[in-house]
Scaffold this active site. Sequence first.
Site, PDB file in Angstrom:
ATOM      1  N   LYS A  37       0.800  -1.228   0.000  1.00 35.06           N
ATOM      2  CA  LYS A  37       0.000   0.000   0.000  1.00 35.06           C
ATOM      3  C   LYS A  37       0.835   1.282   0.000  1.00 35.06           C
ATOM      4  O   LYS A  37       0.412   2.319   0.514  1.00 35.06           O
ATOM      5  CB  LYS A  37      -1.007   0.036   1.168  1.00 35.06           C
ATOM      6  CG  LYS A  37      -1.832  -1.205   1.341  1.00 35.06           C
ATOM      7  CD  LYS A  37      -2.289  -1.855   0.061  1.00 35.06           C
ATOM      8  CE  LYS A  37      -3.347  -1.102  -0.692  1.00 35.06           C
ATOM      9  NZ  LYS A  37      -3.617  -1.770  -2.007  1.00 35.06           N
ATOM     10  N   SER A  38       2.023   1.192  -0.572  1.00 38.28           N
ATOM     11  CA  SER A  38       2.903   2.358  -0.625  1.00 38.28           C
ATOM     12  C   SER A  38       2.983   2.979  -2.014  1.00 38.28           C
ATOM     13  O   SER A  38       3.760   3.917  -2.230  1.00 38.28           O
ATOM     14  CB  SER A  38       4.323   1.953  -0.206  1.00 38.28           C
ATOM     15  OG  SER A  38       4.322   1.486   1.113  1.00 38.28           O
ATOM     16  N   GLY A  39       2.231   2.418  -2.977  1.00 35.34           N
ATOM     17  CA  GLY A  39       2.304   2.943  -4.342  1.00 35.34           C
ATOM     18  C   GLY A  39       2.892   1.930  -5.312  1.00 35.34           C
ATOM     19  O   GLY A  39       3.365   2.300  -6.394  1.00 35.34           O
ATOM     20  N   THR A  40       2.829   0.655  -4.948  1.00 33.06           N
ATOM     21  CA  THR A  40       3.377  -0.422  -5.790  1.00 33.06           C
ATOM     22  C   THR A  40       2.753  -0.416  -7.185  1.00 33.06           C
ATOM     23  O   THR A  40       3.464  -0.529  -8.188  1.00 33.06           O
ATOM     24  CB  THR A  40       3.058  -1.796  -5.134  1.00 33.06           C
ATOM     25  OG1 THR A  40       3.111  -1.666  -3.717  1.00 33.06           O
ATOM     26  CG2 THR A  40       3.979  -2.871  -5.619  1.00 33.06           C
ATOM     27  N   THR A  41       1.432  -0.297  -7.221  1.00 33.61           N
ATOM     28  CA  THR A  41       0.716  -0.367  -8.506  1.00 33.61           C
ATOM     29  C   THR A  41       1.167   0.767  -9.421  1.00 33.61           C
ATOM     30  O   THR A  41       1.398   0.567 -10.623  1.00 33.61           O
ATOM     31  CB  THR A  41      -0.810  -0.245  -8.254  1.00 33.61           C
ATOM     32  OG1 THR A  41      -1.157  -1.043  -7.125  1.00 33.61           O
ATOM     33  CG2 THR A  41      -1.612  -0.659  -9.451  1.00 33.61           C
ATOM     34  N   HIS A 108       7.504  -7.525  -1.766  1.00 35.46           N
ATOM     35  CA  HIS A 108       7.241  -6.725  -0.564  1.00 35.46           C
ATOM     36  C   HIS A 108       8.232  -7.101   0.541  1.00 35.46           C
ATOM     37  O   HIS A 108       8.120  -6.601   1.662  1.00 35.46           O
ATOM     38  CB  HIS A 108       5.822  -6.999  -0.040  1.00 35.46           C
ATOM     39  CG  HIS A 108       4.723  -6.360  -0.847  1.00 35.46           C
ATOM     40  ND1 HIS A 108       4.817  -5.098  -1.384  1.00 35.46           N
ATOM     41  CD2 HIS A 108       3.478  -6.817  -1.176  1.00 35.46           C
ATOM     42  CE1 HIS A 108       3.686  -4.815  -2.016  1.00 35.46           C
ATOM     43  NE2 HIS A 108       2.869  -5.824  -1.909  1.00 35.46           N
ATOM     44  N   ARG A 130       6.218   5.227   1.441  1.00 34.26           N
ATOM     45  CA  ARG A 130       5.106   6.177   1.617  1.00 34.26           C
ATOM     46  C   ARG A 130       4.944   6.479   3.093  1.00 34.26           C
ATOM     47  O   ARG A 130       5.295   5.640   3.945  1.00 34.26           O
ATOM     48  CB  ARG A 130       3.825   5.519   1.083  1.00 34.26           C
ATOM     49  CG  ARG A 130       2.646   6.449   0.994  1.00 34.26           C
ATOM     50  CD  ARG A 130       1.412   5.718   0.490  1.00 34.26           C
ATOM     51  NE  ARG A 130       0.348   6.661   0.220  1.00 34.26           N
ATOM     52  CZ  ARG A 130      -0.898   6.331  -0.054  1.00 34.26           C
ATOM     53  NH1 ARG A 130      -1.244   5.046  -0.124  1.00 34.26           N
ATOM     54  NH2 ARG A 130      -1.808   7.248  -0.277  1.00 34.26           N
ATOM     55  N   LYS A 264      -8.209   6.449  -3.367  1.00 32.27           N
ATOM     56  CA  LYS A 264      -8.135   7.910  -3.498  1.00 32.27           C
ATOM     57  C   LYS A 264      -6.800   8.372  -4.087  1.00 32.27           C
ATOM     58  O   LYS A 264      -6.730   9.342  -4.824  1.00 32.27           O
ATOM     59  CB  LYS A 264      -8.275   8.548  -2.125  1.00 32.27           C
ATOM     60  CG  LYS A 264      -9.663   8.554  -1.553  1.00 32.27           C
ATOM     61  CD  LYS A 264      -9.588   9.332  -0.249  1.00 32.27           C
ATOM     62  CE  LYS A 264     -10.917   9.607   0.363  1.00 32.27           C
ATOM     63  NZ  LYS A 264     -10.762  10.343   1.638  1.00 32.27           N
ATOM     64  N   GLY A 265      -5.725   7.736  -3.622  1.00 30.45           N
ATOM     65  CA  GLY A 265      -4.400   8.135  -4.086  1.00 30.45           C
ATOM     66  C   GLY A 265      -4.013   9.523  -3.619  1.00 30.45           C
ATOM     67  O   GLY A 265      -3.412  10.300  -4.359  1.00 30.45           O
TER      68      GLY A 265
HETATM   69  P1  A3P Z   1      -5.023   4.956  -1.106  1.00 26.49           P
HETATM   70  O1  A3P Z   1      -5.598   3.731  -0.466  1.00 26.49           O
HETATM   71  O2  A3P Z   1      -4.465   5.924  -0.117  1.00 26.49           O
HETATM   72  O3  A3P Z   1      -5.947   5.608  -2.068  1.00 26.49           O
HETATM   73  P2  A3P Z   1      -0.280  -0.253  -3.592  1.00 26.49           P
HETATM   74  O4  A3P Z   1      -0.286  -0.048  -5.064  1.00 26.49           O
HETATM   75  O5  A3P Z   1       1.083  -0.397  -3.011  1.00 26.49           O
HETATM   76  O6  A3P Z   1      -1.207  -1.349  -3.213  1.00 26.49           O
HETATM   77  O7  A3P Z   1      -0.816   1.103  -2.942  1.00 26.49           O
HETATM   78  C1  A3P Z   1      -2.174   1.439  -3.057  1.00 26.49           C
HETATM   79  C2  A3P Z   1      -2.314   2.929  -2.914  1.00 26.49           C
HETATM   80  O8  A3P Z   1      -1.820   3.562  -4.101  1.00 26.49           O
HETATM   81  C3  A3P Z   1      -3.776   3.307  -2.804  1.00 26.49           C
HETATM   82  O9  A3P Z   1      -3.760   4.492  -1.993  1.00 26.49           O
HETATM   83  C4  A3P Z   1      -4.152   3.607  -4.240  1.00 26.49           C
HETATM   84  O10 A3P Z   1      -5.270   4.437  -4.367  1.00 26.49           O
HETATM   85  C5  A3P Z   1      -2.879   4.290  -4.712  1.00 26.49           C
HETATM   86  N1  A3P Z   1      -2.694   4.192  -6.171  1.00 26.49           N
HETATM   87  C6  A3P Z   1      -2.952   3.141  -6.978  1.00 26.49           C
HETATM   88  N2  A3P Z   1      -2.656   3.441  -8.244  1.00 26.49           N
HETATM   89  C7  A3P Z   1      -2.204   4.716  -8.243  1.00 26.49           C
HETATM   90  C8  A3P Z   1      -1.760   5.603  -9.284  1.00 26.49           C
HETATM   91  N3  A3P Z   1      -1.743   5.219 -10.551  1.00 26.49           N
HETATM   92  N4  A3P Z   1      -1.359   6.835  -8.933  1.00 26.49           N
HETATM   93  C9  A3P Z   1      -1.372   7.240  -7.624  1.00 26.49           C
HETATM   94  N5  A3P Z   1      -1.794   6.439  -6.610  1.00 26.49           N
HETATM   95  C10 A3P Z   1      -2.203   5.194  -6.914  1.00 26.49           C
END
Ligand code: A3P
Length: 297
Positions: A37-41, A108, A130, A264-265
């Site tokens: 949940k740090s911005g992996t995607t 991770h 993050r 939300k991001g």
């Molecule tokens: P929030 O839950 O705060 O909205 P991960 O990818 O490590 O699982 O992290 C998920 C977090 O990244 C989520 O944050 C998600 O909304 C955000 N996220 C996913 N895709 C994103 C993108 N393309 N740009 C910015 N944030 C993104």
Amino acid sequence: MPNTRLICLSNKLVPTVNFQRNFKPQVTDIILASYPKSGTTWLKALTVALLERVKNRSCDDIQTHHHPLESDNPHGLVPFLEMNLYLKSSTPDLTNLSSSSPRLFSTHMPLHTLQVPLKDSPCKIVYICRNWKDVLVSTWHFTSINVEETEAEGSFTLELFFDSFCSGVHFFGPFWENVLSYWRGSLEDPKHVLFMTYEDLKAEPHGQIKKLAEFLDCPFSEEEEERGDVDKILELCSLRNLSSLEINKTGTSNDVHNSNFFRKGEVGDWKNHLTPEMENKIDNIIEEKLKGSDLKF
Ligand code: A3P
């Protein structure tokens, strides 16, 4: 609850050992690392897009040709070492990953778990970090949604999550250990370990994506910059665009609905969820754990 955690943890340990024993790095391999949940995607999408543009040097490809991000979720394109590849087999077949050089992997797990197989390998590691309070809140939302879709609805309260996080009980170990392992790695070996933050990417996306491209040895040319390629990649990988793609509205990756990877991001969403007492407690813990590291984010 503790049993669930133990099972999940051991589910990661066996694949990690499998990886450590059997992974044979190639010189061009890239590993994208993060605490969940740090911005992996986002990091996966950006890296795929950066490398894809090198394969199709004509910039128009970013917009008009079929792009891998349009038919697969970033997690489908960049598999996890411990949650996908080495989960079911100690010697997975990686040949179809080789068709597109460089190979892209993700993890991770903390840096020291990678170091045995990667010893003496020039492959590159990019870590995204993050703010811990946003990580905590994002993890809680993500887990709550996935739990609702399965069994124990109602058992994953924010308070429970908060306590686990503060005591370092997490499927991938304590947050601070994970972050510090990559932070120190990036200081010791900056040519091979790049440390990025979600907040920097949000605040100055141009500068950060250019830094990432340089680190991955695929810098933007002047011509590409003038053509606006940096903006095109940022737009392609934006949360708004990715979450609107059919594959991310309907598909699944690792038994998770792709739509759940996008919320939300925002930077600072924790303010909508944590009490001042929680904020204080967690800030003190993290400050203590990061003491002496020079890491500020
Ligand atoms: P929030 O839950 O705060 O909205 P991960 O990818 O490590 O699982 O992290 C998920 C977090 O990244 C989520 O944050 C998600 O909304 C955000 N996220 C996913 N895709 C994103 C993108 N393309 N740009 C910015 N944030 C993104």
